[in-house]
Design a protein around this motif. Structure first.
Motif, PDB file in Angstrom:
ATOM      1  N   TRP A  96     -26.950   8.569   4.022  1.00 13.18           N
ATOM      2  CA  TRP A  96     -25.914   9.602   3.979  1.00 13.18           C
ATOM      3  C   TRP A  96     -26.466  10.943   4.456  1.00 13.18           C
ATOM      4  O   TRP A  96     -25.848  11.617   5.282  1.00 13.18           O
ATOM      5  CB  TRP A  96     -25.357   9.741   2.570  1.00 13.18           C
ATOM      6  N   ASN A  97     -27.625  11.332   3.945  1.00 15.27           N
ATOM      7  CA  ASN A  97     -28.205  12.618   4.339  1.00 15.27           C
ATOM      8  C   ASN A  97     -28.586  12.633   5.810  1.00 15.27           C
ATOM      9  O   ASN A  97     -28.481  13.664   6.476  1.00 15.27           O
ATOM     10  CB  ASN A  97     -29.412  12.940   3.459  1.00 15.27           C
ATOM     11  N   ALA A  98     -29.024  11.487   6.327  1.00 14.19           N
ATOM     12  CA  ALA A  98     -29.320  11.405   7.758  1.00 14.19           C
ATOM     13  C   ALA A  98     -28.050  11.612   8.574  1.00 14.19           C
ATOM     14  O   ALA A  98     -28.072  12.243   9.643  1.00 14.19           O
ATOM     15  CB  ALA A  98     -29.951  10.051   8.089  1.00 14.19           C
ATOM     16  N   GLY A  99     -26.928  11.102   8.083  1.00 12.97           N
ATOM     17  CA  GLY A  99     -25.654  11.297   8.763  1.00 12.97           C
ATOM     18  C   GLY A  99     -25.168  12.729   8.683  1.00 12.97           C
ATOM     19  O   GLY A  99     -24.669  13.292   9.664  1.00 12.97           O
ATOM     20  N   VAL A 100     -25.316  13.341   7.497  1.00 12.44           N
ATOM     21  CA  VAL A 100     -24.904  14.737   7.317  1.00 12.44           C
ATOM     22  C   VAL A 100     -25.702  15.653   8.230  1.00 12.44           C
ATOM     23  O   VAL A 100     -25.179  16.627   8.778  1.00 12.44           O
ATOM     24  CB  VAL A 100     -25.071  15.161   5.842  1.00 12.44           C
ATOM     25  N   ALA A 101     -26.988  15.330   8.433  1.00 10.75           N
ATOM     26  CA  ALA A 101     -27.835  16.150   9.305  1.00 10.75           C
ATOM     27  C   ALA A 101     -27.303  16.185  10.726  1.00 10.75           C
ATOM     28  O   ALA A 101     -27.504  17.161  11.451  1.00 10.75           O
ATOM     29  CB  ALA A 101     -29.273  15.610   9.297  1.00 10.75           C
ATOM     30  N   ARG A 102     -26.607  15.133  11.142  1.00 13.63           N
ATOM     31  CA  ARG A 102     -26.128  15.036  12.521  1.00 13.63           C
ATOM     32  C   ARG A 102     -24.647  15.388  12.677  1.00 13.63           C
ATOM     33  O   ARG A 102     -24.242  15.858  13.738  1.00 13.63           O
ATOM     34  CB  ARG A 102     -26.381  13.612  13.043  1.00 13.63           C
ATOM     35  N   LEU A 103     -23.857  15.158  11.644  1.00 12.96           N
ATOM     36  CA  LEU A 103     -22.414  15.378  11.757  1.00 12.96           C
ATOM     37  C   LEU A 103     -21.925  16.620  11.017  1.00 12.96           C
ATOM     38  O   LEU A 103     -20.808  17.074  11.260  1.00 12.96           O
ATOM     39  CB  LEU A 103     -21.653  14.159  11.206  1.00 12.96           C
ATOM     40  N   GLY A 104     -22.753  17.163  10.107  1.00 15.43           N
ATOM     41  CA  GLY A 104     -22.295  18.229   9.250  1.00 15.43           C
ATOM     42  C   GLY A 104     -21.524  17.644   8.082  1.00 15.43           C
ATOM     43  O   GLY A 104     -21.097  16.488   8.103  1.00 15.43           O
ATOM     44  N   PRO A 105     -21.313  18.417   7.002  1.00 12.01           N
ATOM     45  CA  PRO A 105     -20.646  17.872   5.812  1.00 12.01           C
ATOM     46  C   PRO A 105     -19.219  17.421   6.059  1.00 12.01           C
ATOM     47  O   PRO A 105     -18.798  16.360   5.599  1.00 12.01           O
ATOM     48  CB  PRO A 105     -20.715  19.031   4.811  1.00 12.01           C
ATOM     49  N   SER A 106     -18.446  18.204   6.791  1.00 10.63           N
ATOM     50  CA  SER A 106     -17.048  17.841   7.049  1.00 10.63           C
ATOM     51  C   SER A 106     -16.954  16.603   7.932  1.00 10.63           C
ATOM     52  O   SER A 106     -16.139  15.705   7.684  1.00 10.63           O
ATOM     53  CB  SER A 106     -16.306  19.010   7.701  1.00 10.63           C
ATOM     54  N   GLY A 107     -17.797  16.551   8.980  1.00  9.74           N
ATOM     55  CA  GLY A 107     -17.772  15.409   9.878  1.00  9.74           C
ATOM     56  C   GLY A 107     -18.200  14.122   9.191  1.00  9.74           C
ATOM     57  O   GLY A 107     -17.648  13.050   9.450  1.00  9.74           O
ATOM     58  N   ALA A 108     -19.180  14.219   8.281  1.00 12.93           N
ATOM     59  CA  ALA A 108     -19.642  13.033   7.566  1.00 12.93           C
ATOM     60  C   ALA A 108     -18.605  12.561   6.551  1.00 12.93           C
ATOM     61  O   ALA A 108     -18.351  11.361   6.412  1.00 12.93           O
ATOM     62  CB  ALA A 108     -20.971  13.330   6.863  1.00 12.93           C
ATOM     63  N   MET A 109     -17.987  13.508   5.842  1.00 14.27           N
ATOM     64  CA  MET A 109     -17.077  13.137   4.769  1.00 14.27           C
ATOM     65  C   MET A 109     -15.809  12.461   5.269  1.00 14.27           C
ATOM     66  O   MET A 109     -15.129  11.775   4.502  1.00 14.27           O
ATOM     67  CB  MET A 109     -16.723  14.362   3.934  1.00 14.27           C
ATOM     68  N   VAL A 110     -15.470  12.647   6.535  1.00 14.30           N
ATOM     69  CA  VAL A 110     -14.306  11.944   7.078  1.00 14.30           C
ATOM     70  C   VAL A 110     -14.488  10.435   6.936  1.00 14.30           C
ATOM     71  O   VAL A 110     -13.530   9.692   6.706  1.00 14.30           O
ATOM     72  CB  VAL A 110     -14.081  12.336   8.555  1.00 14.30           C
ATOM     73  N   PHE A 111     -15.745   9.974   7.044  1.00 10.59           N
ATOM     74  CA  PHE A 111     -16.022   8.542   6.948  1.00 10.59           C
ATOM     75  C   PHE A 111     -16.229   8.068   5.514  1.00 10.59           C
ATOM     76  O   PHE A 111     -16.406   6.881   5.276  1.00 10.59           O
ATOM     77  CB  PHE A 111     -17.260   8.202   7.781  1.00 10.59           C
ATOM     78  N   TYR A 112     -16.188   8.992   4.554  1.00 13.63           N
ATOM     79  CA  TYR A 112     -16.335   8.611   3.155  1.00 13.63           C
ATOM     80  C   TYR A 112     -15.197   7.688   2.719  1.00 13.63           C
ATOM     81  O   TYR A 112     -15.351   6.864   1.821  1.00 13.63           O
ATOM     82  CB  TYR A 112     -16.359   9.877   2.290  1.00 13.63           C
TER      83      TYR A 112
END
Length: 320
Positions: free
Chosen positions: A239-255
């Motif tokens: 998850w943190n690796a994804g947040v590092a690349r997409l930002g919090p908003s971009g990552a949370m869309v896939f939550y």
């Protein structure tokens, strides 16, 4: 541009891996609710995950193993993601159903977007808002089976409010971690935040054991080991690796892929049927995430900015 596109695709893969690994967490949380307290199970799983990260971190450069000027942000990650989120989530699951908790978790991308706008001035784009709403519609359709009658009979309780608080805590964790991950690798940020939060969690677990004794059996041991290795260690890192690349908003869309993966795992391992609502809901969830991320400018990970930005310990960081 090509490097940013590759980074974005890796980020999408990481957050989807995390939600896939977390898909069983809510079900197992309810399965264990009569055997162990919410704080105790959280401390046990993070103890296992911390041992794994301690071994991995020994192979990292000295700066990655040390808490630097970003200690406040790491402490905030520990408080939200380690000390509070899991216990509050498991606590809520004592009073509500996995279905209700899944519905409420569908609000996570929108809440995280609000936190990102408020705290780090990273507003959600129209594409991200649209993708989050589309994915939320997919969650609601998947859970309700496309039937309006579901909402007439659905019952909500105090556990749902607790789950909502847990979702808000996770949104804060994602926003805070995005700041730390500008300067640290995912391994370092995840490991150090766990090391900081674990002692607090263990102290709270000792107090909880006086009220909620543990019923130890083979099932509890096996499931706790699984929760420590898979959702905690691998899931948090991904998850943190994804947040590092997409930002919090971009990552949370896939939550919101959590209920989709939960349904798929149920079909694979529990012989649960996959029906039309699962297909339509799943398509909406995946489409919302892809639509929000496919043309979203990638947030530069520490790899991309290492040459231009010094880390908070005063040295450049090029490790993931």
């Amino acid at each position: 541009m090509k490097q940013e596109r590759v980074s974005r695709m890796i980020g999408i893969g990481c957050v989807n891996l995390a939600t896939l690994l977390w898909a069983s967490n809510m079900v197992l949380g309810r399965l264990l609710k009569d055997s162990i307290g919410p704080i105790t199970i959280s401390s046990a799983r993070f103890l296992i995950a911390s041992l794994i990260f301690a071994i991995i971190l020994r192979q990292q450069p000295p700066a990655e193993r040390q808490v630097g000027k970003d200690w406040r942000l790491l402490a905030a990650m520990a408080l939200t993601g380690i000390v509070l989120f899991s216990p509050v989530l498991y606590w809520g699951l004592h009073y509500t159903t996995a279905v209700n908790s899944t519905i409420i978790n569908g609000l996570a991308p929108l809440l995280t977007g609000l936190f990102a706008t408020w705290l780090i001035k990273e507003p959600m784009s129209k594409r991200q808002i649209g993708g989050a709403i589309l994915a939320l519609i997919g969650v609601l359709y998947l859970i309700s089976g496309g039937s309006l009658a579901f909402w007439q009979t659905a019952q909500f309780n105090r556990g749902d409010l607790i789950i909502l608080i847990a979702v808000a805590i996770w949104g804060l964790y994602s926003v805070i971690s995005s700041r730390v991950l500008r300067y640290r690798s995912s391994i370092s940020a995840t490991a150090l935040s766990m090391f900081i939060g674990l002692p607090v969690l263990c102290l709270l677990a000792i107090e909880e054991l006086q009220r909620i004794p543990v019923i130890i059996d083979a099932r509890l041991i096996l499931l706790t080991v699984y929760l420590g290795i898979v959702p905690a260690a691998i899931g948090f890192y991904a998850w943190n690796a994804g947040v590092a690349r997409l930002g919090p908003s971009g990552a949370m869309v896939f939550y919101n892929t959590l209920p989709l993966y939960g349904a798929l795992l149920g079909a694979l391992f529990l012989d649960e049927a996959i029906g039309f609502p699962h297909i339509i809901g799943g398509l909406l969830i995946v489409s919302g995430g892809i639509w929000a991320a496919c043309k979203q400018p990638a947030v530069r990970s520490h790899k991309l900015v290492a040459g231009k930005t010094s880390n908070l310990n005063g040295k450049n960081n090029n490790n993931d």
